[in-house]
Write a protein that holds these residues in place. Structure first.
Motif, PDB file in Angstrom:
ATOM      1  N   UNK B  90      37.869  34.261  29.757  1.00 40.81           N
ATOM      2  CA  UNK B  90      38.462  35.703  29.557  1.00 40.81           C
ATOM      3  C   UNK B  90      37.814  36.453  30.980  1.00 40.81           C
ATOM      4  N   UNK B  91      38.012  36.004  32.107  1.00 42.97           N
ATOM      5  CA  UNK B  91      37.898  36.667  33.508  1.00 42.97           C
ATOM      6  C   UNK B  91      38.928  37.731  33.556  1.00 42.97           C
ATOM      7  N   UNK B  92      38.619  38.801  34.088  1.00 43.54           N
ATOM      8  CA  UNK B  92      39.852  40.023  34.120  1.00 43.54           C
ATOM      9  C   UNK B  92      40.652  39.372  35.389  1.00 43.54           C
ATOM     10  N   UNK B  93      41.927  39.428  35.422  1.00 44.50           N
ATOM     11  CA  UNK B  93      42.793  38.633  36.227  1.00 44.50           C
ATOM     12  C   UNK B  93      43.075  39.809  37.456  1.00 44.50           C
ATOM     13  N   UNK B  94      42.736  41.105  37.175  1.00 42.88           N
ATOM     14  CA  UNK B  94      43.094  42.071  38.370  1.00 42.88           C
ATOM     15  C   UNK B  94      41.875  42.427  38.953  1.00 42.88           C
TER      16      UNK B  94
END
Lengths: 265, 482
Positions: B90-94
């Motif tokens: 669940x890493x923030x892709x942005x």
């Protein structure tokens, strides 16, 4: 020599009808518009058509007004559409699909019919037609095009990202501002493109909902071709080219996200 | 021990989902500060739900959760001093690596220098120092996992929750990360609560293991306790390989199974009490029999087998599989019991072998049940109603009760008949749990209404198989309900 069956069997063979279609109905008309825009009715090269446009203040004003209306429509659609898409995508509705369908449902009916019905509705309640009616009609017609791509990106978004943000100390507002909104930009971009582009060139809605009182750029083009006779085709082509340029420019804005946006459409 | 020594206390927590499914059933658990606790169980056992209740993503239906003695049952996740490492990262892709790790610190409005210092420190801890400005999508699974851990520990949480963090990694990577996690735990001194379905991982990493099944805690203990002293068949079967057999406790320190008597170390079961016996395959000594009918001349060239007055039993090797470090043999005895044996030596199929096990390696467990028990009601015409069906009983049983009597229905495990076609049975159900008992299978059949029926059978069924259930009238015994 290759066998016929080999030619039919080859995958590229199947592309030819489409290539032909694209040449006939996309490339060729574009080329014609381009040629017409830069020529006189007798076929000589000229820039007169463009000069005429920029010298006619009425035409330029219509142009600016059309873009303003299109922008306003886009903004209203975004303000109305984002919350709708957000609610559909995140709220634990029992039937999100049904709700999404209800938003899409009006699109099953031809937009001219819907616009005519809107006119009757306004008449019934004795609401004067005009700018307000025009904006209402445009938003009504194009709202689904804004909701759908945003709904799509929001729905595909990994729920655990929202949980992760909460977990790291973000409250509801911060989660929205720092995670949900940035991650839904591709949907917003494609929504903007899908609403702005057609509203710039629309003319039927404005004619019906303002009783021809307000002229949009699309109407201008339509008149050049429809009422001006053959003499006006070159001018109309020049107007079309200008509009095409504007629409082309909008689809490039947001450059990096554009590809993602395209994938959402 | 005073209450303050516990950092997390889960008190009688139950969780029922909206569809009515009970996922946590009266779960209680205390975690000490700095401890590494693993919640272990098969998928669907409620372990992740328990973790999510501690993290705050789910609210317990009943019971309460305390953090440092303070009730946090209703506290939203962003106000809890715990952080989670998610299964799929669940890493923030942005955001890039740096901004992902800095996410929590920026929300706390710390100054830039502090944030930078702490982010760098956290990335150093997980060995990702040179990746600060990389896109998270460009990282491998293992690297993303490291960033996810850094993002959590940078906030210096009281408790770090890890939800199967290594499940998506390949075996080699997983082993490396296990060691690193253990190191990290030592170095950081943060309490770790770790969820996994991998029993080996649980035994390797934890100070204590919590074994869960069906929303209930089965056993809590140190890895050695859990492995050596499983409290029931489920734990014994789930943790490591084991031979589980029906046995009888003859008296203290004397148990009978496989038609033979053995010395053991367990006491307090009473006399002639039915028990389950667990023997780990690596605890069985095995040797080749020298000559048939002369069991004294055993072949034991390396003198590996302990000498002494141990009960021995004999069989024939049926299969032998090389497992890397050891060989795993399946040995069948003359009276039809199958044993799994692990040894460093190879015994080819067909070999006549002798076996023995030391008394302290025989684990005896109380049987959880001796027969199926259902609540029932007597009806007209020699029928009894239980499990929402009407079952005929034999006349001699029926005449002892009058219609309307509440009865307790007992059906022996081996008297339940399973049918291939669900329509042929009075009831239908799915095979829910399979336990091999050496000479037969002990199955748990879950009916469509969620009731469990236990069946002993020699037929081979697979997990999830659909079957019809039939019980012969003569097999149904009734007793007056209390």
């Amino acid at each position: 020599m290759k066998k016929l069956s080999a030619i039919i069997g080859a995958r590229r063979t199947w592309a030819w009808p489409y290539v032909l279609f694209l040449i006939l109905f996309v490339l060729l008309p574009l080329l014609l518009i381009f040629v017409y825009a830069f020529t006189t009715p007798t076929g000589e090269f000229t820039l007169k058509n463009f000069v005429q446009f920029f010298n006619t203040s009425e035409a330029v004003n219509t142009f600016i007004y059309s873009i303003a209306i299109a922008l306003l429509t886009t903004i209203i659609c975004l303000l109305l559409g984002y919350p709708a898409a957000y609610i559909m995508a995140t709220a634990e509705l029992k039937t999100p699909a049904v709700m999404a369908m209800l938003f899409i449902l009006p699109m099953w009916i031809n937009f001219l019919l819907r616009t005519l019905a809107t006119v009757e509705l306004f008449n019934m309640f004795s609401i004067p037609l005009g700018e307000g009616a025009l904006l209402y009609g445009m938003c009504y017609d194009f709202l689904p095009f804004m909701i759908y791509p945003i709904y799509n990106t929001l729905q595909k978004m990994d729920r655990s990202l929202i949980e992760a943000a909460h977990d790291l100390g973000a409250n509801g507002r911060e989660v929205f501002a720092k995670v949900i909104l940035p991650l839904s930009t591709p949907g917003i971009y494609s929504g903007i493109i899908m609403v702005f582009m057609p509203t710039v060139s629309t003319f039927a809605i404005s004619e019906l909902l303002t009783r021809n009182k307000i002229t949009l750029f699309g109407s201008l083009i339509q008149r050049a071709f429809g009422e001006g006779g053959l003499q006006m085709w070159n001018y109309g082509a020049a107007l079309s080219l200008i509009m095409l340029l504007i629409i082309g420019l909008t689809s490039f804005f947001g450059n990096k996200d554009e590809q993602e946006a395209q994938s959402v459409i | 021990m005073t209450k303050q020594d516990y950092i997390i206390e889960v008190n009688h927590v139950s969780k029922r989902f909206e569809d009515g499914k009970l996922v946590l059933d009266d779960v209680s658990l205390q975690v000490k500060k700095g401890e590494f606790v693993t919640i272990l169980g098969p998928s669907g056992c409620g372990k992740t739900t328990l973790l999510r209740c501690i993290a705050g993503f789910q609210v317990a239906t009943e019971g309460d959760i305390l953090l440092k003695g303070e009730d946090i049952t209703q506290t939203p996740p962003h106000k809890r001093p715990v952080n989670t490492v998610f299964q799929k990262y669940a890493l923030f892709p942005h955001l890039n690596v740096y901004d992902n790790v800095a996410f929590g610190l920026k929300l706390k409005k710390l100054d830039k220098d502090t944030i930078m210092k702490r982010v760098k420190q956290a990335l150093k801890t997980v060995g990702m120092s040179d990746y600060e400005f990389r896109d998270v999508d460009s990282l491998s699974g293992g690297q993303q996992q490291r960033v996810a851990i850094a993002r959590a520990i940078v906030n210096q949480p009281e408790v770090l929750l890890l939800d199967e963090p290594l499940a998506a990694l390949d075996l080699k990577m997983r082993k490396d990360m296990q060691l690193e996690l253990k190191e990290m735990h030592k170095k950081l001194g943060i309490t770790f609560i770790y969820v996994t379905h991998d029993q080996e991982e649980a035994l390797t990493l934890s100070d204590r293991v919590v074994v869960m099944s069906e929303g209930k805690i089965q056993q809590i203990g140190t890895p050695t306790d859990i492995y050596n002293e499983p409290v029931n068949c489920f734990v014994a079967d789930f943790i490591g390989e084991s031979n589980i057999l029906n046995g009888t406790m003859i008296r203290d320190k004397r148990v009978e199974f496989c038609d033979q008597e053995f010395d053991c170390v367990d006491t307090g079961f009473g006399e002639d009490a039915p028990v389950d016996v667990v023997i780990r395959p690596e605890d069985i000594y095995i040797w080749e029999q020298g000559a048939k009918n002369n069991k004294q001349e055993d072949v034991d060239p390396d003198d590996r087998v302990p000498k002494g007055n141990f009960t021995k039993w004999y069989g024939t090797v049926e299969t032998c599989i090389f497992k890397g470090v050891h060989y795993e043999m399946s040995v069948k005895t003359e009276n039809g019991y199958e044993f799994m044996v692990q040894d460093y030596h190879e015994f080819v199929p067909g070999t006549q072998v002798g076996m023995l096990v030391k008394p302290e390696d025989i684990q005896v467990m109380q049987k959880e049940r001796l027969w199926n028990t259902f609540d029932g009601e007597m009806l007209e015409g020699g029928l009894v109603r239980f499990l929402d069906e009407d079952w005929p009983v034999s006349d001699s049983v029926a005449e002892r009760f009058s219609p309307g009597d509440k009865v307790e229905v007992r059906v022996p495990f081996e008297r339940v008949t399973l049918l291939d076609h669900e329509d042929d049975g009075v009831l239908a159900g799915d095979v829910h749990f399979i336990l091999y008992k050496g000479d037969h299978y002990h199955l748990t059949i879950r009916t469509d209404d969620g009731d469990d029926i236990f069946v002993d059978t020699n037929d081979v069924w697979d997990d999830g198989d659909r079957c019809g259930i039939q019980i012969a009238p003569s097999s149904i015994r009734l007793a007056k309900a209390e």
